[in-house]
Write a protein that holds these residues in place. Sequence first.
Motif, short mmCIF file in Angstrom:
data_model
loop_
_atom_site.label_atom_id
_atom_site.label_comp_id
_atom_site.label_asym_id
_atom_site.label_seq_id
_atom_site.Cartn_x
_atom_site.Cartn_y
_atom_site.Cartn_z
N ASN A 152 -10.94 -52.36 -5.36
CA ASN A 152 -9.66 -51.74 -5.74
C ASN A 152 -9.74 -50.90 -7.01
N ARG A 153 -10.81 -50.16 -7.15
CA ARG A 153 -10.88 -49.32 -8.34
C ARG A 153 -9.72 -48.32 -8.37
N PHE A 154 -9.25 -47.93 -7.18
CA PHE A 154 -8.18 -46.92 -7.13
C PHE A 154 -6.93 -47.36 -7.88
N SER A 155 -6.76 -48.69 -8.01
CA SER A 155 -5.53 -49.14 -8.69
C SER A 155 -5.53 -48.72 -10.16
N ARG A 156 -6.74 -48.41 -10.70
CA ARG A 156 -6.80 -47.96 -12.08
C ARG A 156 -6.12 -46.60 -12.26
N TRP A 157 -6.01 -45.85 -11.15
CA TRP A 157 -5.40 -44.50 -11.27
C TRP A 157 -3.88 -44.56 -11.15
N GLY A 158 -3.35 -45.73 -10.78
CA GLY A 158 -1.90 -45.88 -10.60
C GLY A 158 -1.07 -45.33 -11.75
N ILE B 286 4.54 -44.12 -5.53
CA ILE B 286 3.17 -44.35 -5.05
C ILE B 286 2.31 -44.86 -6.20
N GLY B 287 2.41 -44.19 -7.34
CA GLY B 287 1.59 -44.56 -8.48
C GLY B 287 1.88 -45.95 -8.98
N VAL B 288 3.17 -46.27 -9.05
CA VAL B 288 3.53 -47.55 -9.65
C VAL B 288 3.15 -48.69 -8.71
N ILE B 289 3.24 -48.44 -7.40
CA ILE B 289 2.83 -49.47 -6.44
C ILE B 289 1.31 -49.63 -6.47
N GLN B 290 0.63 -48.49 -6.48
CA GLN B 290 -0.84 -48.49 -6.53
C GLN B 290 -1.35 -49.27 -7.75
N GLY B 291 -0.68 -49.08 -8.87
CA GLY B 291 -1.13 -49.74 -10.08
C GLY B 291 -0.68 -51.18 -10.20
N SER B 292 0.44 -51.54 -9.52
CA SER B 292 0.98 -52.89 -9.71
C SER B 292 0.55 -53.87 -8.63
N TYR B 293 0.45 -53.39 -7.40
CA TYR B 293 0.23 -54.32 -6.29
C TYR B 293 -1.26 -54.51 -5.97
N TRP B 294 -2.11 -53.74 -6.60
CA TRP B 294 -3.54 -53.99 -6.46
C TRP B 294 -4.13 -54.12 -7.85
N ASN B 295 -5.24 -54.78 -7.97
CA ASN B 295 -5.88 -54.79 -9.26
C ASN B 295 -7.38 -54.61 -9.12
N HIS B 296 -7.92 -54.01 -10.14
CA HIS B 296 -9.33 -53.64 -10.15
C HIS B 296 -10.15 -54.84 -10.61
N ARG B 297 -10.96 -55.37 -9.70
CA ARG B 297 -11.75 -56.56 -10.05
C ARG B 297 -13.23 -56.25 -10.01
N ARG B 298 -13.94 -56.80 -10.97
CA ARG B 298 -15.40 -56.68 -10.96
C ARG B 298 -16.05 -58.01 -11.26
N ILE B 299 -17.08 -58.28 -10.52
CA ILE B 299 -17.86 -59.51 -10.78
C ILE B 299 -19.32 -59.10 -10.94
N TRP B 300 -19.92 -59.53 -12.04
CA TRP B 300 -21.33 -59.25 -12.25
C TRP B 300 -22.13 -60.55 -12.13
N VAL B 301 -23.19 -60.50 -11.39
CA VAL B 301 -24.11 -61.64 -11.35
C VAL B 301 -25.50 -61.08 -11.57
N ALA C 216 -16.98 -61.67 -15.21
CA ALA C 216 -15.98 -61.04 -14.35
C ALA C 216 -14.91 -60.40 -15.19
N HIS C 217 -14.35 -59.35 -14.65
CA HIS C 217 -13.27 -58.67 -15.35
C HIS C 217 -12.25 -58.12 -14.36
N THR C 218 -10.98 -58.17 -14.76
CA THR C 218 -9.94 -57.52 -13.97
C THR C 218 -8.94 -56.94 -14.93
N ASN C 219 -8.21 -55.91 -14.50
CA ASN C 219 -7.21 -55.36 -15.41
C ASN C 219 -5.93 -56.19 -15.40
N LYS C 220 -5.69 -56.93 -14.35
CA LYS C 220 -4.57 -57.87 -14.32
C LYS C 220 -4.77 -58.90 -13.22
#
Lengths: 395, 548
Positions: free
Chosen positions: B210-216, B479-494, B506-510
């Motif tokens: 969900n990297r796209f949610s960062r553009w919300g 569109i932008g506010v839904i994109q940014g609020s209803y998805w979140n950008h998650r990353r997990i590093w191993v 791990a990191h997420t914006n929310k």
Amino acid sequence: MMELADLSANLLLVSFIAYLVATAFFGGAIKKASSETTYKKSRWGQIGITITVIGFISNLGYFITRWMASGHIPLSNMFEFTAAFGMMLVGAFILLFYLYRTPSLGLFALPIAIIMIAYASMFPKDITPLIPALQSHWLVIHVITTVIGEAILVISAVAGLVYLLKNVDLTKPSRERFWLEAVMIALVLVIGFVVSSTTFKLTGYEAHFTYIDKEDKPKDIEYNYPPLFGMNEYEAQTPEAMTPWIEMPAIVNAKTLTTFVWSVATGIVLYLLLRLSIRRPVATLLKPFAKKANSQLMDEIGYRAVLIGFPVFTLGALIFAMIWAHEAWSRFWGWDPKEVWALISWLFYAAFLHLRLSQGWEGKKSAWLAVIGFIIIMFNLIAVNLIIAGLHSYA
Amino acid sequence: MSKIKCKCGHENPFGTVLCEKCGRPLTEEAKQSEVVDMRYEGSARRSQTYKRSIIDKIWNFFSSVKIGVSIIIAVLATSAIGTLFPQKFYVPVQTPEDLLAYYERLYGFIGTLYYKLGFYDMYNSWWFKVLIGMLGTSIIIASVDRVFPLYKSLKRQRTKRHPSFMKRQRIYGEGTALTPDLSLEKAEEKLKEMKYNVKKEDGAVLAEKNRFSRWGPYVNHTGLIIFLFGILLRGIPGFYVDDTMWIREGELRSIPGAPDYYLKSNQFIMEMYTKEEADEVFGKALDRVGSIVKNYQTDVSLYKKKEDGLPGSTDMEFVKDYSIIVNKPLKFDGYNIFQMDYRLNELKSMKMKLIEKETGDSFGEFTIDLDDPKGVYELENGATVNLIGYYADYAGVENGEPVSKSPVPNNPAFIFDMRTPEKPQGEKSFVAIQQTLETEENAYQVKFVSADTRHISGLTIRKDKTLYILLLGGIIFMIGVIQGSYWNHRRIWVQKGNDGNLLVAAHTNKNWFSLKKELESVKDYAGLPKYVDRRDTDIESEQEEGEK
């Protein structure tokens, strides 16, 4: 049709009672649980949520049967709107319960919904026909979306309240303790309104007056409380009723003021009685119930609720509102007080999100903001309708 | 400005906090911190880098979120003050003196102050417009300042991060694993199953979704800017028409603001809910509040000037009939006509008769059309009545002359010259409602018989070409506010650390809650080391309590 209306009233009563019972079960869940995991999977919590869902279904039944009886969506006056607000608040709670499974939220969300429905019931409950401005399918679209959005935003304040009750040190005086207690007093004042209004309703108190309004026109008014304040140039039509203490100028609605003063007085008496019997801040009574809540989770729920609610609120209270205003009043925006306060709520939550995202306002700061947001929403619902009055005051 | 070369070899733009590729902290502050600030990925933002010239200073001012929030709060506060008392456009008077008197009469000293400070017209005041302008500027600059560095940074991020980056994440764990390679493989499998995009590099896994949610936020800010731009456009002539007209039943008028169009009102209707039709359900409410209006409606016919018609000619062609009701405006050629107001029972014509006072004998009746009062009315037996004076809204006599305060027939009065075979030189009489004045005793009298009335509709004419721009802005915002609020950008590093260790971060914006849930299932499946959320103090304290 009348049978449907009666059925509707009974269904509302059933849901009201269900919420009361469910609150007790959520309380039980907190008392019984010894650790985080047992608390989450607690039997009591399970029963609590089941009763809540049953109550909610009955509440939906109220909504649908009333809709069928009147032929229009029951969101057209103060009673209907506030009752629906309470219902949606429960709906929003159910949604977040299934996301996070925390009984603490229910223990605080349900009483607020209960108070809201009780508050709603103090207003005239007759089914009123729609005035021309409301005869549009946008009534359904705009008001339902708005009320759902607002209810989800209020959940954020509920989570904030739990967070604060848990994390504010109530043992010694502080600014935070003071304000938390102020929130408690505000809730007791609403109960004061319900108690005093019900009392005078049961005794059937009525006092009629004629008065001169601010456009210099003669009008009639009926008080349901002993009139502490008289309307501008009032003349009593009910001889046995008490004589008002003072006459108010034309811009003040002395009836509203009378109701307000009675409610506040009753609320203060209730608060003082409570305070005297426990001899410590009322918030401390609730603190044990917040203790089991996970702070991090409450903070998360508070934020998540704003994230979920904000887009819904924007859509309902601003975008749909503008489209409808354009159809009905020829302009999409007219700076009517209700519109302005919807914009204010929206700006406030926008500020909330920015502060949280880039200034790192989490925890207590975020919780306080959520509580303030709740106050703004309630102000728009109550004060703007009853005091400021514009195009939206249908009640 | 020079580039910052990281130990990994990547050249970062000046001002970078975390290396775009490997994540190594580059500033002293970042090196000292326990949990690194992941906002905007530690990328080099113009506002944080250049602080010299005046342009830098303006840029930095508007790019600050603190300033943005302050502007929001200022707009909020001014808006709230504007609702304290009614705004100018909801007040029944218009001239400055009347307005001052109005606020003073109703709200006393505070009302006077409210007027004097200009709060009575808050939303058209220059300072409110300046605030909105600043808000727009802030939205644009703050977004531009962040979106490009963030985009570059996310694009350049490497799969394998430096351990110093991993260690400074909010969720972090390290520990020994029996079979690190197998764990990595299983983690990859599980993460893929959970719809993560998984990249591998040299004993390291990066799972992202969900990297796209960062553009919300940037999308919704674009929507807001389009909306504000649409509002600006309304100032341009032709984009926006807002007029009102009063039209009487039976009247045909040109439509103000809509050249070449004419409107005829056929009928105005106001209906109330009646007890019979409203049935028992509404009965109580009607008893309580009295009557409730059911419908306001103006039946109209729309005409258009013929295209080949000569300039100034009134040749018209019929376009359509329509019933304008509230919530259903008449729409044509980009215009909307709305039912907004009404006046009931305006006098249309008055029927009079001429009588001989003594006998009461009538010479017959005549009708005065109040729109066009005619001079001479011929009656029976050679009598005539000559209308020599008409005062539509009679308001008494000034300097020996009757005066009319408006052209609206609210209180019509007439001066008649009555001629009969008996009195061929004529008798003069002043006739108003309920009153007749004569200079000397007359033998004849004009008496009122009956009146015809009609209703008037108040209509508003709007044309707004900006509406589609506003709607577009609204849709993009949603569109932008839904994109940014209803998805979140998650990353997990191993990744594999030194001596067979495994590192997890791990990191997420929310929505950390869901991230942890997902990470937990990966951990269980792949046998990853235990990790902690360094923000969750409750769990630690509870564990401590449990251990005691």
